[in-house]
Design a protein around this motif. Structure first.
Motif, mmCIF file in Angstrom:
data_model
loop_
_atom_site.group_PDB
_atom_site.id
_atom_site.type_symbol
_atom_site.label_atom_id
_atom_site.label_comp_id
_atom_site.label_asym_id
_atom_site.label_seq_id
_atom_site.Cartn_x
_atom_site.Cartn_y
_atom_site.Cartn_z
ATOM 1 N N LYS A 4 0.869 -1.177 0.000
ATOM 2 C CA LYS A 4 0.000 0.000 0.000
ATOM 3 C C LYS A 4 0.902 1.222 0.000
ATOM 4 N N LEU A 5 0.828 2.002 -1.060
ATOM 5 C CA LEU A 5 1.666 3.193 -1.157
ATOM 6 C C LEU A 5 1.022 4.351 -0.411
ATOM 7 N N PRO A 6 1.797 5.063 0.372
ATOM 8 C CA PRO A 6 1.264 6.289 0.964
ATOM 9 C C PRO A 6 0.859 7.245 -0.159
ATOM 10 N N SER A 7 -0.193 8.000 0.034
ATOM 11 C CA SER A 7 -0.717 8.850 -1.041
ATOM 12 C C SER A 7 0.327 9.841 -1.553
ATOM 13 N N GLU A 8 1.213 10.327 -0.686
ATOM 14 C CA GLU A 8 2.241 11.261 -1.131
ATOM 15 C C GLU A 8 3.205 10.593 -2.109
ATOM 16 N N LEU A 9 3.595 9.363 -1.813
ATOM 17 C CA LEU A 9 4.497 8.628 -2.698
ATOM 18 C C LEU A 9 3.812 8.330 -4.020
ATOM 19 N N MET A 10 2.536 7.963 -3.974
ATOM 20 C CA MET A 10 1.808 7.666 -5.200
ATOM 21 C C MET A 10 1.723 8.919 -6.076
ATOM 22 N N ARG A 11 1.425 10.061 -5.497
ATOM 23 C CA ARG A 11 1.354 11.304 -6.274
ATOM 24 C C ARG A 11 2.706 11.634 -6.899
ATOM 25 N N PHE A 12 3.768 11.432 -6.167
ATOM 26 C CA PHE A 12 5.112 11.666 -6.699
ATOM 27 C C PHE A 12 5.380 10.732 -7.877
ATOM 28 N N ARG A 13 5.032 9.465 -7.729
ATOM 29 C CA ARG A 13 5.289 8.495 -8.801
ATOM 30 C C ARG A 13 4.500 8.835 -10.055
ATOM 31 N N VAL A 14 3.289 9.368 -9.913
ATOM 32 C CA VAL A 14 2.503 9.794 -11.071
ATOM 33 C C VAL A 14 3.173 10.998 -11.728
ATOM 34 N N ASN A 18 5.874 10.418 -16.527
ATOM 35 C CA ASN A 18 6.120 10.840 -17.910
ATOM 36 C C ASN A 18 7.601 10.976 -18.206
ATOM 37 N N GLN A 19 8.359 11.477 -17.249
ATOM 38 C CA GLN A 19 9.808 11.595 -17.420
ATOM 39 C C GLN A 19 10.454 10.218 -17.560
ATOM 40 N N LYS A 20 10.023 9.281 -16.743
ATOM 41 C CA LYS A 20 10.575 7.913 -16.808
ATOM 42 C C LYS A 20 10.235 7.259 -18.144
ATOM 43 N N LEU A 46 10.547 -1.291 -19.380
ATOM 44 C CA LEU A 46 9.950 -0.326 -18.473
ATOM 45 C C LEU A 46 8.976 -1.111 -17.605
ATOM 46 N N ASN A 47 9.342 -1.332 -16.362
ATOM 47 C CA ASN A 47 8.568 -2.168 -15.439
ATOM 48 C C ASN A 47 7.520 -1.316 -14.745
ATOM 49 N N ALA A 48 6.251 -1.690 -14.910
ATOM 50 C CA ALA A 48 5.139 -0.897 -14.401
ATOM 51 C C ALA A 48 4.285 -1.717 -13.440
ATOM 52 N N ASP A 49 3.878 -1.072 -12.349
ATOM 53 C CA ASP A 49 3.041 -1.757 -11.368
ATOM 54 C C ASP A 49 2.299 -0.719 -10.532
ATOM 55 N N LYS A 63 -7.198 2.362 -15.417
ATOM 56 C CA LYS A 63 -7.308 3.695 -16.013
ATOM 57 C C LYS A 63 -6.653 3.689 -17.389
ATOM 58 N N LYS A 64 -6.959 4.718 -18.183
ATOM 59 C CA LYS A 64 -6.366 4.838 -19.516
ATOM 60 C C LYS A 64 -4.841 4.889 -19.400
ATOM 61 N N MET A 65 -4.182 4.210 -20.299
ATOM 62 C CA MET A 65 -2.715 4.166 -20.282
ATOM 63 C C MET A 65 -2.144 5.565 -20.540
ATOM 64 N N PRO A 66 -1.043 5.916 -19.887
ATOM 65 C CA PRO A 66 -0.477 7.265 -20.003
ATOM 66 C C PRO A 66 0.443 7.450 -21.212
ATOM 67 N N PHE A 67 0.197 6.722 -22.284
ATOM 68 C CA PHE A 67 0.992 6.856 -23.496
ATOM 69 C C PHE A 67 0.108 6.505 -24.685
ATOM 70 N N LYS A 68 0.527 6.922 -25.855
ATOM 71 C CA LYS A 68 -0.236 6.669 -27.075
ATOM 72 C C LYS A 68 -0.085 5.213 -27.503
ATOM 73 N N GLY A 69 -1.027 4.744 -28.293
ATOM 74 C CA GLY A 69 -0.935 3.396 -28.853
ATOM 75 C C GLY A 69 0.307 3.261 -29.708
ATOM 76 N N ASN A 70 0.826 2.078 -29.809
ATOM 77 C CA ASN A 70 2.019 1.773 -30.599
ATOM 78 C C ASN A 70 3.287 2.459 -30.084
ATOM 79 N N THR A 71 3.288 2.869 -28.829
ATOM 80 C CA THR A 71 4.477 3.475 -28.229
ATOM 81 C C THR A 71 5.554 2.426 -28.010
#
Length: 96
Positions: A4-14, A18-20, A46-49, A63-71
């Motif tokens: 369970k991520l603390p909300s502050e850490l989750m906001r930072f990761r969001v 885009n930079q990552k 790029l490992n996502a979780d 939720k909708k993926m944060p990148f365009k199709g065919n990325t």
């Protein structure tokens, strides 16, 4: 085990996500996305979780993926679909 991520850490990761993503796309001729990586980080991907704070990026597959199709040239996901709510599986496949 789910973390369970603390909300502050989750906001930072969001915020840094885009930079990552840009960093991965720039440094890989054949960009690859590992969806729902958990603790299984694959080098060169790029490992996502959503739950594992050690993942490269935060990704909520409900939720909708944060990148365009065919990325990405490759998508990999193992042991992820069985954790999705049955009503969200179609949404996941349409957005992956």
């Amino acid at each position: 085990m789910r973390f369970k991520l603390p909300s502050e850490l989750m906001r930072f990761r969001v915020l840094v996500r885009n930079q990552k993503i840009k960093q991965h796309l720039k440094s890989n001729k054949s960009p690859r996305l590992h969806i729902g990586c958990g603790s299984n980080h694959v080098v060169g991907w790029l490992n996502a979780d959503k739950f594992n704070p050690a993942a490269d990026i935060y990704l909520n597959v409900y939720k909708k993926m944060p990148f365009k199709g065919n990325t990405f040239d490759y998508l990999y996901s193992e042991h992820t679909l069985e954790h999705l709510n049955i009503t969200k599986v179609k949404f996941f496949w349409k957005n992956a």
